[in-house]
Design an enzyme around this catalytic site. Sequence first.
Site, short mmCIF file in Angstrom:
data_model
loop_
_atom_site.label_atom_id
_atom_site.label_comp_id
_atom_site.label_asym_id
_atom_site.label_seq_id
_atom_site.Cartn_x
_atom_site.Cartn_y
_atom_site.Cartn_z
N SER A 90 0.82 -1.23 0.00
CA SER A 90 0.00 0.00 0.00
C SER A 90 0.84 1.26 0.00
O SER A 90 0.30 2.36 -0.02
CB SER A 90 -0.91 0.00 1.23
N THR A 203 -2.27 2.80 3.07
CA THR A 203 -1.58 4.06 3.30
C THR A 203 -0.95 3.96 4.68
O THR A 203 -1.41 3.17 5.50
CB THR A 203 -2.61 5.22 3.31
N THR A 221 1.58 7.04 0.58
CA THR A 221 0.75 5.97 0.00
C THR A 221 1.11 5.69 -1.45
O THR A 221 1.67 6.55 -2.14
CB THR A 221 -0.74 6.38 0.06
N THR A 254 -6.32 7.26 6.70
CA THR A 254 -6.12 6.20 5.71
C THR A 254 -7.51 5.73 5.26
O THR A 254 -8.49 5.93 5.97
CB THR A 254 -5.33 5.01 6.27
N1 GLY Z 1 -6.07 7.29 1.34
C1 GLY Z 1 -5.26 6.90 0.28
C2 GLY Z 1 -5.83 7.17 -1.03
O1 GLY Z 1 -7.05 7.19 -1.19
O2 GLY Z 1 -5.07 7.33 -1.97
#
Ligand code: GLY
Length: 354
Positions: A90, A203, A221, A254
């Site tokens: 991730s 993330t 991320t 996240t």
């Molecule tokens: N929270 C990570 C993303 O949506 O890219």
Amino acid sequence: MPDALSRRDFLASAAVGLAASAAVDIPHAMRPPRPLPPPSRWAARPVVISSGNGLRAVQKAFDMIMQGADTLDAVIEGVKIQELDPKDNSVGYGGLPNADGVVQLDASCMHGPTRRAGAVGCLEGIKTPSEVAKLVLKYTNHIFLVGEGAKKFALSYGFKEEDLLTPESREAWLHWRANLNPNDNYLDLPDTMSVVVQAPTGTINCDAVTPQGDLSSVTTTSGLAWKIPGRVGDSPIVGAGEYCDNDAGAAGSTGRGESNIMVCGGFLTVEHMRRGMKPTDACLETLRRVVTLSEKRLLTADGKPRYQLNFYAINKRGEYGAASLYPSHFAIHDGTQAKLQDTAHLYDTPAAND
Ligand code: GLY
């Protein structure tokens, strides 16, 4: 120095700090490690919080803080462990690629003491976008660099361009592509192989407060797996993926980035704390706003989100908390040990009719 105990504390922390300056090699440090004040003069309980994949990050960042390192240097070195880990698909190296099979990374960070921010989006070929975001923060008059410009900037500071796909992340992408559409020109995989029906998000967020009460935040991320090339989520958006105000607190997120962007969740959570909410309540309140603003297509018939979103928060005193839409966990080092704890949550289980 008021008494003998304080003097002993001071000498001990000074010794630790001096040892640390020699031991810790921090790339582009915000400042060299320096001795901590004696505990009797601490303004805050030192705490590091992170998403559930951040157990090693909170340990590393906490250790660095107790060695007198800067708050931002500590959280960046913490999340770099995940960025460099090929097994975390991730984040960073080994992160799942976009629809074209290219890994595009996003990161942002904020430094409470200097009130600065830095971010990179759609960065290709560099394993540690969090570190590049810190360089934007430290060395430029800008906040957000994207794409080729962000890569060129990183290369100019000595970063190496590398292939970020691991054999596992490439295999996962091939598998996704093979099942994309029965009428396209890709070969279908055998029925025995499972089909990815929902693109994974992942993330790492990490936030810290030092004994001096200095705060910082970082989120990094590889974004939504199989995303449309060029898509950036919430992580590199200062105020969404993370936010830090040295007078109030720090928070990060996240999960489904698009839903967080709609409420500027990092900023909103810090604002809730500024108005007196405890960190957990601040995270829950932000999640309620997220649900209120969710479009119908993102909700089940009984009004529950079809996605997951998490917030993590600390305040200036070192109080901490985390909350999610659905049960999850977070990593915390509160001075005792690095451990995983359950998040508070709005819904126990996804809706039965989903
Ligand atoms: N929270 C990570 C993303 O949506 O890219």
